[in-house]
Design a protein around this motif. Structure first.
Motif, mmCIF file in Angstrom:
data_model
loop_
_atom_site.group_PDB
_atom_site.id
_atom_site.type_symbol
_atom_site.label_atom_id
_atom_site.label_comp_id
_atom_site.label_asym_id
_atom_site.label_seq_id
_atom_site.Cartn_x
_atom_site.Cartn_y
_atom_site.Cartn_z
ATOM 1 N N GLN A 1 0.678 -1.142 0.038
ATOM 2 C CA GLN A 1 -0.249 0.031 0.226
ATOM 3 C C GLN A 1 0.940 1.381 0.010
ATOM 4 N N VAL A 2 1.944 1.062 0.761
ATOM 5 C CA VAL A 2 2.760 2.482 0.865
ATOM 6 C C VAL A 2 3.662 2.712 -0.363
ATOM 7 N N LEU A 3 4.019 1.664 -0.957
ATOM 8 C CA LEU A 3 4.533 1.902 -2.237
ATOM 9 C C LEU A 3 3.700 2.265 -3.268
ATOM 10 N N GLU A 4 2.461 1.825 -3.376
ATOM 11 C CA GLU A 4 1.613 2.392 -4.402
ATOM 12 C C GLU A 4 1.626 3.963 -4.066
ATOM 13 N N GLU A 5 1.450 4.433 -2.688
ATOM 14 C CA GLU A 5 1.133 5.870 -2.325
ATOM 15 C C GLU A 5 2.577 6.599 -2.812
ATOM 16 N N VAL A 6 3.622 6.046 -2.563
ATOM 17 C CA VAL A 6 5.051 6.696 -2.732
ATOM 18 C C VAL A 6 4.883 6.526 -4.507
ATOM 19 N N GLN A 7 4.738 5.873 -5.245
ATOM 20 C CA GLN A 7 4.790 5.907 -6.631
ATOM 21 C C GLN A 7 3.843 6.885 -7.183
ATOM 22 N N ALA A 8 2.370 6.962 -6.584
ATOM 23 C CA ALA A 8 1.504 8.238 -7.087
ATOM 24 C C ALA A 8 2.041 9.438 -7.047
#
Length: 167
Positions: A154-161
């Motif tokens: 989830q955090v990876l997706e947030e950082v990528q966004a």
């Protein structure tokens, strides 16, 4: 360019836990916790939370017999998060319970471990200092450390966004 990715490390830390008396809360430690409250510092230094607060010793209590207090005094005057190092500069430092050696943290940023996410940590006792510190320094909404209840994915997706908005 290196793309955002999940980095998992296993760190083996070898530390001798020296002989020490059973830990008790000293009168000085209790007074200093009250002083932190009176001075408006009784909130997590990392996130500002006022829930589940604990007071962390910057020089670990269990190492008190091994501490060079002159070095500790110099350290707390350099890393003077509440201003007590400057305020008490002319007073000797003789115990890790000294006001200058304390920092208020919420449970998550003190001893926090998220057992649901593979025992990942958010507390100063469970991760390296640079990773722990980024929780204080990250831009709003861009904390790369999974907090309790968040998965690394989830955090990876947030950082990528966030990264994609910066490109």
């Amino acid at each position: 360019m290196v793309e955002a990715h999940i980095m998992k490390r296993t760190i083996i830390e070898v530390v001798i836990d020296p002989s020490h008396v059973d830990r008790t809360e000293s009168p000085e430690f209790r007074r200093n916790k009250e002083r932190l409250k009176e001075d408006g510092h009784y909130k997590c230094w990392v996130c500002g939370s006022t829930e589940d607060l604990q007071v962390h010793h910057m020089a670990e209590w269990l190492f008190a017999n091994d501490i060079d207090f002159n070095k500790l005094k110099a350290f707390v005057e350099e890393w003077d998060i509440y201003g007590y190092g400057r305020l008490l500069k002319n007073q000797p430092l003789t115990t890790v319970d000294d006001l200058r050696c304390l920092v208020v943290l919420c449970q998550h940023h003190h001893t926090g471990v998220d057992h649901e996410d593979g025992n990942s940590g958010t507390g100063i006792h469970s991760m390296t200092f640079p990773a722990w510190l980024v929780q204080k320094l990250a831009k709003d909404g861009c904390d790369p450390i999974p907090q309790q209840g968040e998965t690394a994915e989830q955090v990876l997706e947030e950082v990528q966004a966030i990264d994609s908005k910066m490109e």
